[in-house]
Scaffold this motif. Structure first.
Motif, mmCIF file in Angstrom:
data_model
loop_
_atom_site.group_PDB
_atom_site.id
_atom_site.type_symbol
_atom_site.label_atom_id
_atom_site.label_comp_id
_atom_site.label_asym_id
_atom_site.label_seq_id
_atom_site.Cartn_x
_atom_site.Cartn_y
_atom_site.Cartn_z
ATOM 1 N N ALA A 172 -11.884 -14.263 -13.671
ATOM 2 C CA ALA A 172 -13.339 -14.055 -13.648
ATOM 3 C C ALA A 172 -14.050 -15.322 -14.095
ATOM 4 N N THR A 173 -15.230 -15.542 -13.575
ATOM 5 C CA THR A 173 -16.052 -16.702 -13.929
ATOM 6 C C THR A 173 -17.308 -16.241 -14.663
ATOM 7 N N ILE A 174 -17.816 -17.116 -15.514
ATOM 8 C CA ILE A 174 -19.023 -16.807 -16.280
ATOM 9 C C ILE A 174 -20.235 -17.089 -15.409
ATOM 10 N N HIS A 175 -21.049 -16.086 -15.199
ATOM 11 C CA HIS A 175 -22.246 -16.238 -14.395
ATOM 12 C C HIS A 175 -23.315 -15.276 -14.918
ATOM 13 N N ASN A 176 -24.490 -15.412 -14.396
ATOM 14 C CA ASN A 176 -25.578 -14.532 -14.796
ATOM 15 C C ASN A 176 -25.238 -13.090 -14.442
ATOM 16 N N GLY A 177 -25.151 -12.234 -15.463
ATOM 17 C CA GLY A 177 -24.792 -10.840 -15.243
ATOM 18 C C GLY A 177 -23.326 -10.529 -15.471
ATOM 19 N N ALA A 178 -22.514 -11.544 -15.726
ATOM 20 C CA ALA A 178 -21.086 -11.308 -15.959
ATOM 21 C C ALA A 178 -20.893 -10.512 -17.245
ATOM 22 N N SER A 179 -19.980 -9.550 -17.206
ATOM 23 C CA SER A 179 -19.733 -8.674 -18.353
ATOM 24 C C SER A 179 -18.608 -9.228 -19.215
ATOM 25 N N VAL A 180 -18.717 -8.971 -20.517
ATOM 26 C CA VAL A 180 -17.727 -9.448 -21.471
ATOM 27 C C VAL A 180 -17.497 -8.359 -22.516
ATOM 28 N N GLN A 181 -16.245 -8.264 -23.005
ATOM 29 C CA GLN A 181 -15.917 -7.304 -24.057
ATOM 30 C C GLN A 181 -15.436 -8.065 -25.287
ATOM 31 N N ILE A 182 -16.048 -7.756 -26.421
ATOM 32 C CA ILE A 182 -15.649 -8.344 -27.695
ATOM 33 C C ILE A 182 -14.905 -7.276 -28.486
ATOM 34 N N TYR A 183 -13.631 -7.561 -28.830
ATOM 35 C CA TYR A 183 -12.792 -6.624 -29.582
ATOM 36 C C TYR A 183 -12.703 -7.096 -31.033
ATOM 37 N N ALA A 184 -12.742 -6.134 -31.964
ATOM 38 C CA ALA A 184 -12.624 -6.487 -33.378
ATOM 39 C C ALA A 184 -11.978 -5.331 -34.134
ATOM 40 N N THR A 185 -11.229 -5.681 -35.161
ATOM 41 C CA THR A 185 -10.669 -4.707 -36.087
ATOM 42 C C THR A 185 -11.191 -5.025 -37.480
ATOM 43 N N LEU A 186 -11.830 -4.049 -38.111
ATOM 44 C CA LEU A 186 -12.471 -4.255 -39.402
ATOM 45 C C LEU A 186 -11.847 -3.368 -40.461
ATOM 46 N N LYS A 187 -11.915 -3.846 -41.687
ATOM 47 C CA LYS A 187 -11.502 -3.057 -42.845
ATOM 48 C C LYS A 187 -12.768 -2.714 -43.613
ATOM 49 N N LEU A 188 -13.179 -1.426 -43.572
ATOM 50 C CA LEU A 188 -14.393 -1.017 -44.249
ATOM 51 C C LEU A 188 -14.144 -0.805 -45.734
ATOM 52 N N SER A 189 -15.209 -0.920 -46.503
ATOM 53 C CA SER A 189 -15.112 -0.675 -47.936
ATOM 54 C C SER A 189 -14.798 0.795 -48.186
ATOM 55 N N PRO A 190 -14.150 1.118 -49.311
ATOM 56 C CA PRO A 190 -13.786 2.515 -49.605
ATOM 57 C C PRO A 190 -15.017 3.432 -49.592
ATOM 58 N N ASN A 191 -14.865 4.598 -48.965
ATOM 59 C CA ASN A 191 -15.914 5.619 -48.883
ATOM 60 C C ASN A 191 -17.162 5.154 -48.129
ATOM 61 N N LYS A 192 -17.021 4.097 -47.348
ATOM 62 C CA LYS A 192 -18.161 3.607 -46.563
ATOM 63 C C LYS A 192 -17.886 3.831 -45.082
ATOM 64 N N THR A 193 -18.764 4.603 -44.432
ATOM 65 C CA THR A 193 -18.587 4.892 -43.011
ATOM 66 C C THR A 193 -19.778 4.440 -42.164
ATOM 67 N N LYS A 194 -20.837 3.936 -42.800
ATOM 68 C CA LYS A 194 -22.006 3.470 -42.054
ATOM 69 C C LYS A 194 -21.970 1.955 -41.894
ATOM 70 N N ILE A 195 -22.281 1.498 -40.687
ATOM 71 C CA ILE A 195 -22.365 0.061 -40.431
ATOM 72 C C ILE A 195 -23.704 -0.265 -39.777
ATOM 73 N N HIS A 196 -24.238 -1.437 -40.098
ATOM 74 C CA HIS A 196 -25.448 -1.946 -39.438
ATOM 75 C C HIS A 196 -24.987 -2.965 -38.408
ATOM 76 N N HIS A 197 -24.998 -2.584 -37.147
ATOM 77 C CA HIS A 197 -24.505 -3.528 -36.150
ATOM 78 C C HIS A 197 -25.669 -4.159 -35.378
ATOM 79 N N VAL A 198 -25.495 -5.444 -35.068
ATOM 80 C CA VAL A 198 -26.520 -6.285 -34.457
ATOM 81 C C VAL A 198 -25.921 -6.917 -33.207
ATOM 82 N N TRP A 199 -26.710 -7.012 -32.141
ATOM 83 C CA TRP A 199 -26.216 -7.605 -30.908
ATOM 84 C C TRP A 199 -27.352 -8.350 -30.216
ATOM 85 N N ASN A 200 -27.005 -9.334 -29.406
ATOM 86 C CA ASN A 200 -28.008 -10.047 -28.629
ATOM 87 C C ASN A 200 -27.325 -10.994 -27.658
ATOM 88 N N ARG A 201 -28.122 -11.727 -26.885
ATOM 89 C CA ARG A 201 -27.601 -12.687 -25.928
ATOM 90 C C ARG A 201 -28.648 -13.774 -25.710
#
Length: 367
Positions: free
Chosen positions: A105-134
Motif C-alpha cells: 500500500a502507498t500513502i496517499h490522501n484518504g489512505a487508511s492506517v491502523q495504530i496498534y498499542a498494548t498498555l498497562k493501566l494503573s490499578p483499579n483504573k478503567t477510564k482513559i482520555h484518548h486523543v486523536w487527530n491528523r
C-alpha cells in the motif's frame, strides 16, 4: 471486545481485568500524502496538552511508514518549538502501525492506517482520555499543527474500557455552544441594535412622548441580560475546553461585555436634561452604545466562524434579520432627512415673514 466510532476514525480494544492490560487499535486516514495520523492517551485530563501520542507518517528519507512516540507539552500548542519524538513511560508495552492494504500500500490522501498499542493501566483504573487527530505536513520528523476546524478541535473522548461507556462531556459542550451562539446572536446581534434604532429614530416623534425611552431602556436591558447569560456560558465553555483558545472571539466578547456593562451603569448616573454635564454624558452614551453594538455584531459573525457555521442556514437566517434591520435603518434615515429638510424650509419661510399656509393659498390662486 469494545469499540467506538468517530468521524473518519475508529477505536477498538480488548481489556484484561486480571492484569490491567489493554490491547487496542486505532484506525484513521491521511488527509495528505505528506501528512500524519496520530492517536494517544492523556493520563490526567481530557485535553491535548499532556497527551502521550503515537504518530504515524512517511519517513522523510525512505518514504516508508513509521510510528514514533511524542509528548504534547504546552509549547507544542503555542507552536513555540517543533514537536520532537520522546520516549513514553512504562505504561506503553508495545506499539506498531500497519497500512490498510498491506506492505504494497502507498500513502496517499484518504489512505487508511491502523495504530496498534498494548498498555498497562494503573490499578483499579478503567477510564482513559484518548486523543486523536491528523495533519497535512511533517517537517523532518516533526509533525506540524493539525487543522483547526471545530471537528479537529473536538477530537477528545473519555472512555471506560471495562464497560465501553463514552463520556457525554462533548455532547454537553456541543449543546452549550449552540445555546451560547443563539443567545448571543439574539442579544448582541439583534436586540441591542433594535434598542439603538428606537433611540435614534423615535425620540423625535412628539406623539410618542416618553414611550420611546421606556421601549429603548427595556429592550437594551433585556438584550444586556441575555448577553450576560451568553457571556457566562462562553466563560464556562472556556473552562471545559482548556486546550482550545479562540483569541479574537474571546477578546471581542470581553470588550463588548465591558462596554455593555458601562452603558448599563451609566443609567444610574444619568444627569437631568437641565444639568450642565448632560451634553457630555450624552456624547459618552452615544459613543459607547454605538461601539458596543458594532462590536457585538462583528463578534456574532466571528462566532459563526469559530463554530464552523460560516456557510450554515443559521448564519443565513441571522444575515436576513440583520439585513432587514439595515433596510429599516436606511428608510428611517431617509425619512429623518426629509423631515429635517422640510422643517428647515419652513423655518426659513417663517424668518422671511411668509405664512406657510398663506403662501400655499397664494400660489394656488395664481395658478
Amino acid at each position: 471486545m469494545h469499540g467506538i466510532a468517530h468521524t473518519a476514525s475508529l477505536l477498538a480494544w480488548t481489556f484484561y481485568p486480571h492484569n490491567g492490560t489493554l490491547d487496542l487499535v486505532f484506525s484513521g486516514s491521511f488527509i495528505s500524502p505528506s501528512g500524519w495520523v496520530g492517536w494517544g492517551i492523556n493520563p490526567t485530563s481530557a485535553e491535548m496538552t499532556g497527551t502521550r501520542a503515537l504518530i504515524a507518517f512517511p519517513d522523510p528519507n525512505s518514504g516508508q511508514l513509521v510510528l514514533l512516540p511524542y509528548i504534547l507539552d504546552p509549547s507544542v500548542k503555542l507552536q513555540r518549538s517543533p514537536l520532537l519524538s520522546l520516549p513514553l513511560d512504562n505504561h506503553l508495552l508495545s506499539s506498531s502501525v500497519v497500512m490498510y492494504g498491506g506492505r504494497m500500500a502507498t500513502i496517499h490522501n484518504g489512505a487508511s492506517v491502523q495504530i496498534y498499542a498494548t498498555l498497562k493501566l494503573s490499578p483499579n483504573k478503567t477510564k482513559i482520555h484518548h486523543v486523536w487527530n491528523r495533519g497535512l505536513y511533517v517537517q523532518g520528523y516533526s509533525p506540524t499543527i493539525h487543522p483547526t476546524a471545530i471537528s479537529d478541535l473536538s477530537s477528545i473522548a473519555t472512555v471506560d474500557v471495562l464497560s465501553g461507556y463514552t463520556s457525554k462531556q462533548h455532547d454537553t459542550i456541543r449543546t452549550l455552544k449552540g445555546v451560547h451562539g443563539v443567545i448571543n446572536a439574539i442579544s448582541w446581534g439583534i436586540l441591542l441594535p433594535i434598542g439603538t434604532l428606537i433611540s435614534r429614530y423615535l425620540r423625535h416623534a412628539r406623539s410618542l412622548g416618553p414611550s420611546w425611552f421606556y421601549a429603548h431602556a427595556i429592550i437594551q436591558l433585556i438584550g444586556f441580560f441575555l448577553g450576560t447569560v451568553g457571556f457566562g456560558i462562553g466563560i464556562r465553555l472556556g473552562e471545559l475546553s482548556p486546550g482550545k483558545v479562540y483569541a479574537l472571539h474571546r477578546k471581542l466578547g470581553f470588550i463588548a461585555f465591558s462596554m455593555g456593562s458601562l452603558q448599563t451603569l451609566a443609567l444610574l448616573f444619568r444627569p437631568k436634561t437641565t444639568h450642565k454635564y448632560r451634553k457630555y454624558w450624552k456624547s459618552y452614551h452615544h459613543f459607547v452604545g454605538y461601539g458596543c453594538m458594532v462590536l457585538g455584531v462583528v463578534n456574532v459573525f466571528q462566532g459563526f466562524e469559530v463554530m464552523g457555521e460560516s456557510r450554515s442556514y443559521a448564519k443565513l437566517a441571522y444575515c436576513l434579520c440583520l439585513s432587514s434591520l439595515i433596510g429599516i435603518c436606511i428608510a428611517l434615515e431617509v425619512n429623518s432627512w426629509v423631515v429635517f429638510c422640510r422643517k428647515a424650509e419652513e423655518d426659513k419661510l417663517r424668518r422671511e415673514g411668509i405664512p406657510i399656509g398663506g403662501f400655499e393659498k397664494i400660489s394656488g390662486n395664481n395658478s
